[in-house]
Design a protein around this motif. Structure first.
Motif, PDB file in Angstrom:
ATOM      1  N   TYR A 109       0.771  -1.132   0.038  1.00 48.41           N
ATOM      2  CA  TYR A 109       0.032  -0.083   0.036  1.00 48.41           C
ATOM      3  C   TYR A 109       0.747   1.248  -0.134  1.00 48.41           C
ATOM      4  O   TYR A 109       1.597   1.505   0.870  1.00 48.41           O
ATOM      5  CB  TYR A 109      -0.912   0.119   1.154  1.00 48.41           C
ATOM      6  N   GLY A 110       0.731   1.990  -0.981  1.00 45.92           N
ATOM      7  CA  GLY A 110       1.495   3.128  -1.020  1.00 45.92           C
ATOM      8  C   GLY A 110       2.918   3.309  -1.850  1.00 45.92           C
ATOM      9  O   GLY A 110       3.706   4.086  -1.497  1.00 45.92           O
ATOM     10  N   GLN A 111       3.027   2.269  -2.633  1.00 45.16           N
ATOM     11  CA  GLN A 111       4.313   2.035  -3.433  1.00 45.16           C
ATOM     12  C   GLN A 111       4.640   3.208  -4.187  1.00 45.16           C
ATOM     13  O   GLN A 111       5.834   3.942  -4.180  1.00 45.16           O
ATOM     14  CB  GLN A 111       4.264   0.743  -4.276  1.00 45.16           C
ATOM     15  N   ARG A 268      -8.409   8.621   6.097  1.00 44.55           N
ATOM     16  CA  ARG A 268      -9.097   7.998   4.974  1.00 44.55           C
ATOM     17  C   ARG A 268      -9.885   9.093   4.291  1.00 44.55           C
ATOM     18  O   ARG A 268      -9.706   8.923   2.703  1.00 44.55           O
ATOM     19  CB  ARG A 268     -10.032   6.958   5.536  1.00 44.55           C
ATOM     20  N   LYS A 271      -7.583  10.816   1.813  1.00 46.33           N
ATOM     21  CA  LYS A 271      -7.247  10.244   0.837  1.00 46.33           C
ATOM     22  C   LYS A 271      -8.289  10.104  -0.155  1.00 46.33           C
ATOM     23  O   LYS A 271      -7.862  10.029  -1.528  1.00 46.33           O
ATOM     24  CB  LYS A 271      -6.591   8.671   1.627  1.00 46.33           C
TER      25      LYS A 271
END
Length: 385
Positions: A109-111, A268, A271
């Motif tokens: 998650y979030g690469q 959240r 985002k």
């Protein structure tokens, strides 16, 4: 002189022996590695017979995590850790000068966020002004390692601040999120609740459970294209509990992880591009219970969520006409009215479904309701006389 010096030494020895004995029964308020593990050296038989084994486990618990703060003037945001975007290898140098390389470090998650942050830092010309620090953390769990990248993420520029289509009011509770969907003019559409259980869970487990429900809550706001309205609560004093109150009630107060709920929902929502509005929580539950719970046939928490949503839209919830006759001072703020009514109508919550009907303002409260106990009936007669 020698006698006095000897007496001081004897007294110091006595104090040290006393201190040593105290450590076997009293656990310090702050223990690196955990109080439970620290206490086990005196309580578990295997550690009493083999103290070296305990020392080894305690040392592992104390040194299982390493975090290196970032520096904005570093080429990759950190002088110790460097992450290669192309081959996804993490390089770092230990305190003794030994270089290590961890290959194939992938972030499920979030690469893309990690890649963008590091690439922006590497291509930044004036790092002392525009640079961003990037911190790294490594946790040793024996069978595996957890690597974390901590960096400042650019806020989402596309956030829905508009209340033209209404809002989603949310009431946070110890075991669920209660939500209500409102139109832009403050009318009720629908409501519901997202239940979860945190009883007997660790702090980390509670965080994950709340985050999962926060995702479901924000998804509702995304589907309806509306911002979220939350209470701006301060639970610092309430968490201490009341020494003479019900033990179960005190336990629920201590379990109420309000800050975790707010952090989970706001992060959240940011985002997903949803705005979060925070409002004053005073008398939202009281107003919901006395005014909207019977009217819409919903729970007290959903009624509170509806009141929170209306307050986020800028509406004032004044007492209904049926209760005006029980208000003594009419020239004060309507929050004072709710305070007065809450003290007078001190009965069980579910009775408000049958005690009076807000849709018939010319009627009065049914003091002869069969569901009322004798004690409740006496209190109501005394308060409303």
């Amino acid at each position: 002189m020698k006698k006095a010096y000897f007496s001081r030494l004897v007294f110091r020895l006595y104090r040290l022996e006393e201190k040593k004995q105290k450590y076997k029964t009293h656990i310090p308020s702050c223990v690196f590695g955990g109080k439970k593990l620290f206490k086990s050296q005196f309580t578990k038989e295997e550690y009493q017979q083999n103290h070296e084994k305990w020392q080894e486990i305690f040392h592992q618990a104390r040194t299982k995590q390493m975090m290196i703060s970032g520096r904005k003037d570093a080429k990759s945001g950190n002088f110790v850790f460097q992450y290669n975007i192309e081959n996804r290898a993490l390089h770092f140098t230990s305190m003794r000068g030994k270089a290590f390389t961890i290959p194939f470090v992938l972030f499920p998650y979030g690469q893309e966020i990690v890649n963008n942050v590091i690439l922006t830092q590497q291509t930044c010309k004036n790092k002392k002004v525009d640079g961003k620090p990037i911190s790294w953390s490594i946790e040793d769990h024996r069978d595996y390692y957890i690597i974390k990248c901590l960096a400042e993420v650019t806020p989402n520029p596309y956030v829905n601040f508009s209340t033209s289509e209404g809002v989603i009011g949310v009431d946070c509770n110890v075991d669920h999120f209660a939500w209500a969907d409102l139109t832009n003019d403050g009318n009720y559409l629908e409501s519901g609740k997202l239940k979860f259980s945190i009883e007997g869970k660790t702090s980390g487990q509670i965080t994950k459970i709340i985050e999962a429900k926060a995702i479901d809550l924000v998804d509702i706001a995304v589907q309806k294209n509306k911002p979220i309205v939350l209470e701006n609560l301060d639970t610092t004093l309430s968490k201490t509990g009341n020494r003479y109150a019900n033990k179960k009630a005190n336990r629920l107060k201590s379990l109420f992880a309000y800050k975790k709920m707010i952090i989970a929902v706001t992060s959240r929502a940011e985002k997903m591009g949803i705005d979060v509005i925070q409002v004053n929580p005073k008398y939202t539950s009281v107003a919901g219970k006395l005014k909207y719970m019977r009217k819409f046939g919903i729970s007290i928490h959903q009624a509170a969520a509806f009141t929170i949503g209306r307050r986020g839209l800028g509406y004032k919830d004044k007492p209904p006409k049926i209760l005006h006759q029980y208000i003594i001072r009419h020239n004060v703020h309507h929050w004072c009215h709710w305070h007065t009514l809450n003290k007078k109508l001190n009965v069980r919550t579910h009775l408000f479904y049958t005690l009076f009907n807000v849709n018939t303002p010319h009627q009065s409260i049914n003091l002869y309701n069969q569901s009322l106990t004798e004690n409740e009936r006496k209190k109501l007669f005394k308060a409303l006389a």
